[in-house]
Design an enzyme around this catalytic site. Structure first.
Site, short mmCIF file in Angstrom:
data_model
loop_
_atom_site.label_atom_id
_atom_site.label_comp_id
_atom_site.label_asym_id
_atom_site.label_seq_id
_atom_site.Cartn_x
_atom_site.Cartn_y
_atom_site.Cartn_z
N THR A 1 0.82 -1.21 0.00
CA THR A 1 0.00 0.00 0.00
C THR A 1 0.86 1.27 0.00
OG1 THR A 1 -1.59 -1.25 1.28
CG2 THR A 1 -1.90 1.12 1.24
N GLU B 1 -6.17 -6.10 3.80
CA GLU B 1 -6.26 -7.26 2.90
C GLU B 1 -7.43 -7.12 1.93
OE1 GLU B 1 -3.92 -8.88 2.56
OE2 GLU B 1 -2.88 -9.24 4.46
C1 LIG Z 1 -8.16 -10.94 15.00
C2 LIG Z 1 -6.83 -10.43 15.03
C3 LIG Z 1 -6.16 -10.24 13.71
C4 LIG Z 1 -4.80 -9.75 13.97
C5 LIG Z 1 -3.98 -9.66 12.73
C6 LIG Z 1 -2.65 -9.09 13.05
C7 LIG Z 1 -1.80 -8.91 11.88
C8 LIG Z 1 -2.23 -7.77 11.03
C9 LIG Z 1 -1.80 -7.93 9.65
C10 LIG Z 1 -2.42 -6.94 8.74
C11 LIG Z 1 -1.74 -7.05 7.46
C12 LIG Z 1 -2.38 -6.31 6.39
C13 LIG Z 1 -1.82 -6.37 5.20
C14 LIG Z 1 -2.38 -5.72 4.02
O1 LIG Z 1 -3.39 -5.08 4.06
S1 LIG Z 1 -1.48 -5.94 2.58
C15 LIG Z 1 -2.30 -5.01 1.36
C16 LIG Z 1 -3.59 -5.63 0.96
N1 LIG Z 1 -4.11 -4.94 -0.16
C17 LIG Z 1 -5.15 -5.34 -0.82
O2 LIG Z 1 -5.76 -6.33 -0.48
C18 LIG Z 1 -5.50 -4.54 -2.05
C19 LIG Z 1 -6.85 -4.85 -2.58
N2 LIG Z 1 -6.87 -4.71 -4.02
C20 LIG Z 1 -6.79 -5.77 -4.87
O3 LIG Z 1 -6.67 -6.92 -4.45
C21 LIG Z 1 -6.85 -5.49 -6.34
O4 LIG Z 1 -6.35 -4.32 -6.75
C22 LIG Z 1 -8.29 -5.63 -6.87
C23 LIG Z 1 -8.64 -7.09 -6.78
C24 LIG Z 1 -9.29 -4.81 -6.09
C25 LIG Z 1 -8.33 -5.18 -8.32
O5 LIG Z 1 -7.21 -5.66 -8.98
P1 LIG Z 1 -6.97 -5.40 -10.53
O6 LIG Z 1 -7.30 -4.00 -10.83
O7 LIG Z 1 -5.64 -5.87 -10.91
O8 LIG Z 1 -7.98 -6.38 -11.06
P2 LIG Z 1 -9.28 -6.18 -11.90
O9 LIG Z 1 -10.36 -5.67 -11.03
O10 LIG Z 1 -8.97 -5.44 -13.12
O11 LIG Z 1 -9.50 -7.70 -12.23
C26 LIG Z 1 -8.70 -8.38 -13.16
C27 LIG Z 1 -8.93 -9.87 -13.00
O12 LIG Z 1 -8.13 -10.35 -11.94
C28 LIG Z 1 -8.91 -11.07 -11.03
N3 LIG Z 1 -8.27 -10.98 -9.71
C29 LIG Z 1 -8.11 -9.92 -8.94
N4 LIG Z 1 -7.46 -10.27 -7.82
C30 LIG Z 1 -7.19 -11.58 -7.94
C31 LIG Z 1 -6.55 -12.51 -7.08
N5 LIG Z 1 -6.05 -12.16 -5.89
N6 LIG Z 1 -6.44 -13.78 -7.50
C32 LIG Z 1 -6.98 -14.17 -8.69
N7 LIG Z 1 -7.60 -13.32 -9.52
C33 LIG Z 1 -7.72 -12.04 -9.15
C34 LIG Z 1 -10.24 -10.38 -11.09
O13 LIG Z 1 -11.25 -11.15 -10.54
C35 LIG Z 1 -10.34 -10.18 -12.59
O14 LIG Z 1 -10.67 -11.41 -13.17
P3 LIG Z 1 -11.48 -11.43 -14.54
O15 LIG Z 1 -10.83 -10.51 -15.50
O16 LIG Z 1 -11.46 -12.86 -14.91
O17 LIG Z 1 -12.86 -10.95 -14.16
C1 LIG Z 2 -4.25 -1.76 10.52
C2 LIG Z 2 -3.84 -1.79 9.08
C3 LIG Z 2 -2.76 -2.56 8.71
C4 LIG Z 2 -2.34 -2.58 7.40
N1 LIG Z 2 -1.22 -3.29 7.07
C5 LIG Z 2 -0.75 -3.25 5.80
C6 LIG Z 2 0.44 -3.94 5.44
O1 LIG Z 2 1.06 -4.61 6.27
N2 LIG Z 2 0.90 -3.84 4.19
C7 LIG Z 2 0.25 -3.12 3.24
O2 LIG Z 2 0.72 -3.07 2.10
N3 LIG Z 2 -0.90 -2.47 3.54
C8 LIG Z 2 -1.42 -2.51 4.79
N4 LIG Z 2 -2.58 -1.86 5.10
C9 LIG Z 2 -3.27 -1.10 4.07
C10 LIG Z 2 -4.57 -1.74 3.62
O3 LIG Z 2 -4.32 -2.90 2.89
C11 LIG Z 2 -5.39 -0.75 2.78
O4 LIG Z 2 -5.73 0.32 3.62
C12 LIG Z 2 -6.60 -1.43 2.22
O5 LIG Z 2 -6.25 -2.29 1.18
C13 LIG Z 2 -7.66 -0.44 1.71
O6 LIG Z 2 -7.15 0.42 0.77
P1 LIG Z 2 -7.30 2.01 0.87
O7 LIG Z 2 -6.82 2.42 2.19
O8 LIG Z 2 -6.69 2.54 -0.36
O9 LIG Z 2 -8.86 2.28 0.83
P2 LIG Z 2 -9.62 3.05 -0.33
O10 LIG Z 2 -9.60 2.23 -1.54
O11 LIG Z 2 -9.13 4.44 -0.44
O12 LIG Z 2 -11.09 3.01 0.26
C14 LIG Z 2 -11.83 4.16 0.63
C15 LIG Z 2 -13.30 4.00 0.17
O13 LIG Z 2 -13.34 3.93 -1.25
C16 LIG Z 2 -14.14 2.85 -1.67
N5 LIG Z 2 -13.63 2.31 -2.95
C17 LIG Z 2 -12.34 2.22 -3.35
N6 LIG Z 2 -12.26 1.64 -4.56
C18 LIG Z 2 -13.51 1.34 -4.93
C19 LIG Z 2 -14.07 0.71 -6.07
N7 LIG Z 2 -13.32 0.26 -7.07
N8 LIG Z 2 -15.42 0.56 -6.12
C20 LIG Z 2 -16.19 1.00 -5.12
N9 LIG Z 2 -15.70 1.59 -4.00
C21 LIG Z 2 -14.39 1.77 -3.90
C22 LIG Z 2 -14.01 1.83 -0.54
O14 LIG Z 2 -15.13 0.94 -0.53
C23 LIG Z 2 -13.96 2.72 0.69
O15 LIG Z 2 -15.27 3.02 1.10
C24 LIG Z 2 -3.02 -1.84 6.41
C25 LIG Z 2 -4.15 -1.08 6.79
C26 LIG Z 2 -4.55 -1.06 8.10
C27 LIG Z 2 -5.75 -0.23 8.48
#
Ligand SMILES: CCCCCCCCCCC/C=C/C(=O)SCCNC(=O)CCNC(=O)[C@H](O)C(C)(C)COP(=O)(O)OP(=O)(O)OC[C@H]1O[C@@H](n2cnc3c(N)ncnc32)[C@H](O)[C@@H]1OP(=O)(O)O
Ligand SMILES: Cc1cc2nc3c(=O)[nH]c(=O)nc-3n(C[C@H](O)[C@H](O)[C@H](O)COP(=O)(O)OP(=O)(O)OC[C@H]3O[C@@H](n4cnc5c(N)ncnc54)[C@H](O)[C@@H]3O)c2cc1C
Length: 684
Positions: free
Chosen positions: A163, A445
């Site tokens: 991110t 995630e």
């Molecule tokens: C209870 C206690 C808990 C404690 C926990 C403690 C530890 C804390 C740890 C916290 C760690 C947090 C980490 C993070 O947050 S890491 C960052 C995570 N970020 C995200 O998840 C980002 C979300 N965004 C996305 O995944 C993609 O950008 C998104 C899927 C939204 C769009 O991707 P993209 O633009 O590339 O894709 P399209 O929409 O154009 O779709 C294209 C095709 O790809 C398919 N697709 C998308 N994702 C996947 C995948 N993962 N696997 C397989 N296929 C995928 C999608 O469906 C499309 O398919 P089609 O073209 O066939 O329709």
């Molecule tokens: C506690 C915590 C730990 C994290 N740890 C990590 C980490 O270890 N590594 C890492 O890489 N990231 C990490 N993140 C980041 C996290 O993965 C992102 O914040 C998350 O994926 C959401 O993305 P964003 O913040 O850009 O939200 P945004 O996409 O800006 O979302 C804001 C609003 O926009 C809307 N929106 C966005 N796109 C669309 C769309 N296409 N259609 C409709 N609505 C939409 C959403 O629904 C939401 O209401 C962490 C976040 C938190 C809070």
């Protein structure tokens, strides 16, 4: 079974429990345990996957709980700096102890870690939760052999840096670049703008030495999209950021106070070519790019994490209902008949209506987590054999379930807190930590709305496939079946039939998916481009994805009861819980079932009446149902949810430890209050 309790009240409980023998159990709680119609231990074994596994879990937990090195004052009384430091200290001890106790099995390690960290975050959470999984999934053989031993032996500490300040959801839009320089056989990592700063990665602010960084790959002047790179961030000698690297903590958040979520910038930082993780795509020394067999394999770490989060949510929701149900059994409020003891708040219908849907959901999500974890392992094995066919299915399933369960889980934890009245607001209740720990699961995630839209995208494709009469994967097979007309229930007893209930959710999901597909078609038919039609149809798409997940959970609950061996008593209570989960879901979403005439008003009346009747069946077993989750007090960390129910004594003891109580008269009295009160103006 062994007799364990030597309590001051009524009959001793025969429970193969591992709770320490309490001196005195609150009589109200004991009464609940005595009245239960099943043995909670049996359900504990079922939930854990067998007696052996329960015993193993308990052994792992006790190893952590009884370890003097892991003790500390309540984190509620620590400031952020102290909390971070404590979390790191514990993470280091945990790593050492895991070796000492020879916990080699992954499940045992996780059990130990979760007992040792209690309700705080784990100081190496990102290292184990995402860095290692990313390396495992994305390294080629040679890279695995080099990096995994370093990471597994904690010679390096990692995070997952995806991110950015300006980009989280839309990862194709990430700005960090990795430009290949064939002259030196290096990639140059660069942060071109402020919005490209990596922002949020956990353990990055102060802890990590390395990161898996997601960056846009350029080679031979061409862009090839996002790829993972392993980058050293800090010196292994003195922990200083390496040249060209800017690092820091992003500051306090709603929760996660012990976690150092960080920011990271690169100023033309050079890394060797082989630091690109090359299992699926490669760049040769001369800069030639080889593409992966599936375009989205780079995203696989997130899929794994989403699957895990379904279990985490089930676990947190189980903790919340344990606290709230036990407290509701010991809390008495509002005299009903003059001179007669106030009733237990658990006897109020409104209290039952707050808690029992989430108690049922906690079980439903636990069973769902078993199934999705199993499916993840199956697909992973297929992928290891080079078969990527089920990746889209797994993505749709995990994204949807992570969103569906975390919405309900977050809401449930808050409702449980509210159900404990004022004491729910105290940190002594455990709710503030539990809530803030779980709240970001709706965001990280993959933000929940976005994840449900991903599931909807898949379902829209399936609806088209079904229309063409082509084959669909098992979990969406229902989309190719015809609607079954009206709900056949004629009386309440029909409505308790699991098959009928599952059919109702199936019907609703199919109708809403087909409706969303039709809305999309008609929007496109009106000349709207795809993305405009998609945006116009968001409300239908979201509902369709959510209904699909809801059906999946109901179906899974039903199947679990049908397919699993258990005693009649346990089957009976799980059956009631499953009926309640489904009927309550129909009642809460009545419009969906009435809208197309699948159900009628009369049937809805019966649904509502059954919800009321089932409250009684669950009420009598409620404490036993939460006991079956088998949380020790040291893990629950709640004075309201204590196993012995001695809530008020515990709260008073806890409050005495508040740092404000260290002195009888606080410094601020002399500094501010006394001058105010003793000044001439303040005189009355
Ligand atoms: C209870 C206690 C808990 C404690 C926990 C403690 C530890 C804390 C740890 C916290 C760690 C947090 C980490 C993070 O947050 S890491 C960052 C995570 N970020 C995200 O998840 C980002 C979300 N965004 C996305 O995944 C993609 O950008 C998104 C899927 C939204 C769009 O991707 P993209 O633009 O590339 O894709 P399209 O929409 O154009 O779709 C294209 C095709 O790809 C398919 N697709 C998308 N994702 C996947 C995948 N993962 N696997 C397989 N296929 C995928 C999608 O469906 C499309 O398919 P089609 O073209 O066939 O329709
Ligand atoms: C506690 C915590 C730990 C994290 N740890 C990590 C980490 O270890 N590594 C890492 O890489 N990231 C990490 N993140 C980041 C996290 O993965 C992102 O914040 C998350 O994926 C959401 O993305 P964003 O913040 O850009 O939200 P945004 O996409 O800006 O979302 C804001 C609003 O926009 C809307 N929106 C966005 N796109 C669309 C769309 N296409 N259609 C409709 N609505 C939409 C959403 O629904 C939401 O209401 C962490 C976040 C938190 C809070």
């Amino acid at each position: 079974m062994i007799v364990l309790f030597n309590c001051t009240c009524a009959v001793p409980t025969t429970m193969d429990s591992f709770h320490p023998v309490p001196v005195k159990v609150n009589p109200d709680l004991q009464k609940e345990r005595d009245a239960a119609l099943f043995n909670p231990v049996e359900l504990t074994y079922l939930k854990d996957g067998g007696k052996d596994k329960t015993e193993r879990r308990r052994r792992c937990e006790l190893l952590a709980i009884n370890d003097p090195d892991l003790q500390h004052k309540d984190i509620s009384f620590m400031a952020r700096n102290e909390r971070y430091s404590n979390a790191v200290r514990k993470a280091v001890i945990i790593a050492r102890k895991i070796k000492e106790h020879r916990l080699t099995n992954m499940e045992e390690k996780q059990l130990y870690i979760s007992a040792a960290t209690q309700y705080d975050t784990y100081g190496f959470g990102l290292h184990y939760g995402m860095f290692l999984p990313a390396l495992s999934a994305q390294c080629d053989e040679e890279q695995r052999n080099y990096w995994l031993p370093l990471a597994e032996n904690l010679k390096i500490l990692g995070t997952y840096a995806q991110t950015e300040l300006g980009h989280g959801t839309f990862i194709r839009g990430l700005e960090t670049t990795a430009i290949y320089d064939p002259k030196t056989e290096e990639f140059v990592l660069h942060t071109p703008t402020l919005s490209a700063l990596k922002w949020w990665p956990g353990n990055m602010g102060k802890t990590a030495t390395h990161a898996v960084v997601l960056a846009q790959l350029y080679t031979n002047g061409k862009s090839y999209g996002l790829h993972p790179f392993i980058v050293q961030l800090r010196s292994l000698e003195n922990h200083q950021p390496l040249p060209g690297i800017t690092l820091g903590d992003i500051g306090p958040k709603l929760g996660f106070h012990s976690f150092d979520n960080g920011f990271l910038g690169f100023d033309h930082v050079r890394i060797p070519r082989r630091n690109m993780l090359m299992k699926y795509s490669q760049v040769s020394p001369d800069g030639f790019y080889i593409k992966p067999i599936h375009a989205k394999l780079t995203y696989s770490t997130m899929v794994e994490a989403r699957v895990t989060l379904v279990s985490d949510i089930a676990y947190s929701l189980s903790q919340a209902v344990t606290i709230a149900v036990r407290y509701s059994a010991v809390r008495r409020q509002t005299e009903q008949i003059k001179g007669v003891k106030e009733p237990q708040i658990l006897d109020y219908r409104t209290q039952q209506l707050k808690l029992f849907p989430y108690l049922a959901a906690a079980y439903a999500f636990t069973f769902t987590s078993f199934v999705i974890t199993g499916r993840y392992i199956e697909v992973q094995n297929e992928m290891n054999d080079g078969n990527m066919e089920s990746l889209s299915e797994l993505h749709a399933l995990s994204a949807g379930l992570k969103a569906f369960t975390s919405y309900v889980g977050n809401e449930g934890i808050e409702v449980c807190r509210l159900s404990c009245g004022g004491h729910g607001y105290s940190q002594a209740s455990g709710f503030p930590e539990l809530y803030t720990l779980t709240a970001p699961i709706s965001t990280f995630e993959g933000e929940n709305t976005v994840m449900l839209l991903q599931t909807a995208r898949y379902l829209m494709k399936c609806a088209t496939t079904a229309k063409r009469g082509l084959e669909l994967p098992r979990f969406v097979l229902y989309l190719s079946q015809r609607q079954k007309g009206q709900c056949p229930a004629r009386n309440e007893s029909d409505l308790l039939d699991h098959g009928l209930l599952s059919d109702a959710f199936e019907h609703r999901a199919r109708r809403l998916v087909i409706e969303a597909a039709q809305k999309m078609q008609s929007n496109i038919g009106k000349g709207n481009p795809q993305h405009v039609a998609w945006n116009n149809c968001h409300m239908y798409l979201l509902k369709a994805a959510s209904a699909h997940c809801h059906f999946y959970v109901v179906q899974t609950f039903v199947k679990y009861i049908n397919d699993t061996e258990m005693s009649d008593a346990v089957r009976d209570i799980l059956t009631s819980l499953c009926q309640f989960y489904a009927l309550h879901g129909i009642w809460q979403n009545a419009g969906d079932f009435l809208q197309d005439g699948y159900m009628n008003g009369n049937q809805l009346d019966m649904v509502q009446s059954l919800v009321g009747k089932l409250l009684d069946k669950i009420r009598i077993n409620a404490v036993a149902l939460v006991d079956a989750f088998d949380f020790r007090d040291e893990i629950l960390c709640s004075k309201l949810g204590k196993y012995d129910g001695n809530v008020y004594e515990a709260m008073y003891e806890w409050a005495k430890n508040s740092p404000l109580n260290k002195t009888e008269v606080h410094d601020s009295y002399n500094k501010y209050l006394r001058p105010l009160m003793q000044s001439s103006k303040a005189k009355l």
